[in-house]
Design a protein around this motif. Structure first.
Motif, mmCIF file in Angstrom:
data_model
loop_
_atom_site.group_PDB
_atom_site.id
_atom_site.type_symbol
_atom_site.label_atom_id
_atom_site.label_comp_id
_atom_site.label_asym_id
_atom_site.label_seq_id
_atom_site.Cartn_x
_atom_site.Cartn_y
_atom_site.Cartn_z
ATOM 1 N N TYR A 176 -3.303 10.802 6.717
ATOM 2 C CA TYR A 176 -2.192 10.131 7.393
ATOM 3 C C TYR A 176 -0.963 10.151 6.503
ATOM 4 C CZ TYR A 176 -5.036 8.702 11.284
ATOM 5 O OH TYR A 176 -5.812 8.716 12.403
ATOM 6 N N TRP A 177 0.122 10.619 7.073
ATOM 7 C CA TRP A 177 1.413 10.661 6.390
ATOM 8 C C TRP A 177 2.082 9.323 6.626
ATOM 9 C CZ3 TRP A 177 5.941 14.112 8.448
ATOM 10 C CH2 TRP A 177 7.057 13.977 7.622
ATOM 11 N N ARG A 178 2.228 8.574 5.556
ATOM 12 C CA ARG A 178 2.846 7.239 5.628
ATOM 13 C C ARG A 178 4.363 7.412 5.549
ATOM 14 N NH1 ARG A 178 1.142 3.940 0.951
ATOM 15 N NH2 ARG A 178 3.176 4.515 0.187
ATOM 16 N N ARG A 223 4.287 4.371 12.239
ATOM 17 C CA ARG A 223 4.891 5.565 11.630
ATOM 18 C C ARG A 223 3.983 6.195 10.588
ATOM 19 N NH1 ARG A 223 10.705 6.783 11.480
ATOM 20 N NH2 ARG A 223 9.823 7.779 9.679
ATOM 21 N N CYS A 224 2.763 5.751 10.523
ATOM 22 C CA CYS A 224 1.736 6.361 9.671
ATOM 23 C C CYS A 224 0.977 7.316 10.591
ATOM 24 C CB CYS A 224 0.826 5.284 9.092
ATOM 25 S SG CYS A 224 -0.335 5.877 7.852
ATOM 26 N N ARG A 248 -6.589 7.056 5.692
ATOM 27 C CA ARG A 248 -6.744 6.610 7.080
ATOM 28 C C ARG A 248 -5.483 5.872 7.484
ATOM 29 N NH1 ARG A 248 -8.917 1.101 8.178
ATOM 30 N NH2 ARG A 248 -8.835 0.034 6.200
ATOM 31 N N GLY A 249 -5.258 5.812 8.790
ATOM 32 C CA GLY A 249 -4.051 5.189 9.297
ATOM 33 C C GLY A 249 -4.200 3.687 9.453
ATOM 34 N N ALA A 250 -3.124 3.063 9.870
ATOM 35 C CA ALA A 250 -3.125 1.637 10.181
ATOM 36 C C ALA A 250 -3.748 1.435 11.561
ATOM 37 C CB ALA A 250 -1.692 1.103 10.160
ATOM 38 N N THR A 251 -4.031 0.204 11.906
ATOM 39 C CA THR A 251 -4.635 -0.063 13.213
ATOM 40 C C THR A 251 -3.709 0.345 14.351
ATOM 41 O OG1 THR A 251 -3.851 -2.343 13.123
ATOM 42 C CG2 THR A 251 -6.115 -1.926 12.398
ATOM 43 N N VAL A 252 -2.408 0.375 14.115
ATOM 44 C CA VAL A 252 -1.454 0.766 15.150
ATOM 45 C C VAL A 252 -1.029 2.233 15.044
ATOM 46 C CG1 VAL A 252 -0.575 -1.569 15.495
ATOM 47 C CG2 VAL A 252 0.513 -0.070 13.804
ATOM 48 N N SER A 253 -1.597 2.965 14.101
ATOM 49 C CA SER A 253 -1.265 4.381 13.945
ATOM 50 C C SER A 253 -1.828 5.181 15.114
ATOM 51 C CB SER A 253 -1.859 4.932 12.641
ATOM 52 O OG SER A 253 -1.280 4.322 11.527
ATOM 53 N N LEU A 304 -17.815 0.008 -1.760
ATOM 54 C CA LEU A 304 -16.685 -0.826 -1.339
ATOM 55 C C LEU A 304 -15.658 -0.026 -0.555
ATOM 56 C CD1 LEU A 304 -16.152 -3.103 -4.461
ATOM 57 C CD2 LEU A 304 -17.254 -3.678 -2.294
ATOM 58 N N ASP A 305 -15.406 1.214 -0.998
ATOM 59 C CA ASP A 305 -14.481 2.074 -0.270
ATOM 60 C C ASP A 305 -14.992 2.327 1.147
ATOM 61 O OD1 ASP A 305 -12.342 3.867 0.265
ATOM 62 O OD2 ASP A 305 -13.484 5.559 -0.504
ATOM 63 N N GLN A 306 -16.280 2.564 1.276
ATOM 64 C CA GLN A 306 -16.873 2.820 2.592
ATOM 65 C C GLN A 306 -16.817 1.581 3.479
ATOM 66 O OE1 GLN A 306 -18.178 5.862 3.742
ATOM 67 N NE2 GLN A 306 -18.144 4.798 5.674
ATOM 68 N N LEU A 307 -17.183 0.449 2.931
ATOM 69 C CA LEU A 307 -17.243 -0.780 3.723
ATOM 70 C C LEU A 307 -15.872 -1.324 4.117
ATOM 71 C CD1 LEU A 307 -20.107 -2.756 1.958
ATOM 72 C CD2 LEU A 307 -20.165 -1.707 4.230
ATOM 73 N N PHE A 308 -14.961 -1.351 3.160
ATOM 74 C CA PHE A 308 -13.692 -2.028 3.395
ATOM 75 C C PHE A 308 -12.515 -1.101 3.679
ATOM 76 C CE2 PHE A 308 -16.090 -4.996 0.649
ATOM 77 C CZ PHE A 308 -16.225 -6.014 1.571
ATOM 78 N N ASN A 309 -12.699 0.196 3.427
ATOM 79 C CA ASN A 309 -11.550 1.082 3.526
ATOM 80 C C ASN A 309 -11.842 2.339 4.335
ATOM 81 O OD1 ASN A 309 -8.868 1.590 2.963
ATOM 82 N ND2 ASN A 309 -9.276 2.557 1.004
ATOM 83 N N GLY A 310 -12.989 2.397 5.000
ATOM 84 C CA GLY A 310 -13.315 3.557 5.817
ATOM 85 C C GLY A 310 -13.344 4.862 5.048
#
Length: 138
Positions: free
Chosen positions: A12-14, A22-23, A77-82, A111-117
């Motif tokens: 995702y391009w932030r 816009r992400c 990964r993108g934001a929930t609204v991406s 932790l990356d898998q659980l909290f950050n996809g």
């Protein structure tokens, strides 16, 4: 010395730190020494030899790349609204790996898998692939 490296994923391009919509998803591929990126409309953002790419991975997992004088902040990964990746991006990803062996290596941490996809693992794999492919990344 560089080795033949093939890598692809949707990152995702932030484009804005504050506006999650816009992400945007980008299909990024590295093959035959070339780094390419395509947006949701299947338009090419860039196609450059990997050796012309510079960048670094931040502590928070953002891959900051400079390509052709333009800076791209890429996250795993993108934001929930991406917006979701387009069907063309998904198809391009599947087609890329259809006749290649996906890389193996360190997967995401728990932790990356659980909290950050697994977002940090995605950008870390890009940093490693780009470095192996001759880009100036750290």
């Amino acid at each position: 010395m560089t080795h033949h490296v093939a890598h692809a994923s949707i990152v995702y391009w932030r484009r804005s730190i504050w506006n999650g919509s816009r992400c945007v998803p980008v299909l990024m591929t590295l093959d035959q020494g070339w780094l390419r990126a395509r947006d949701r409309a299947d338009a090419e953002l860039f196609a450059v030899p990997a050796g012309e790419v510079a960048g670094r991975l931040t502590r928070l997992g953002t891959l900051l790349l400079t390509v052709g004088g333009r800076r791209y902040a890429l996250v795993g990964r993108g934001a929930t609204v991406s917006p979701d990746p387009s069907p063309e991006q998904k198809r391009g990803f599947v087609d890329f790996w259809a006749h290649r062996t996906p890389p193996t290596g360190d997967g995401p941490g728990v932790l990356d898998q659980l909290f950050n996809g697994a977002a940090a693992a995605n950008t870390r794999s890009w940093r490693n692939a780009l470095a192996a492919g001759g880009a100036g990344v750290r």
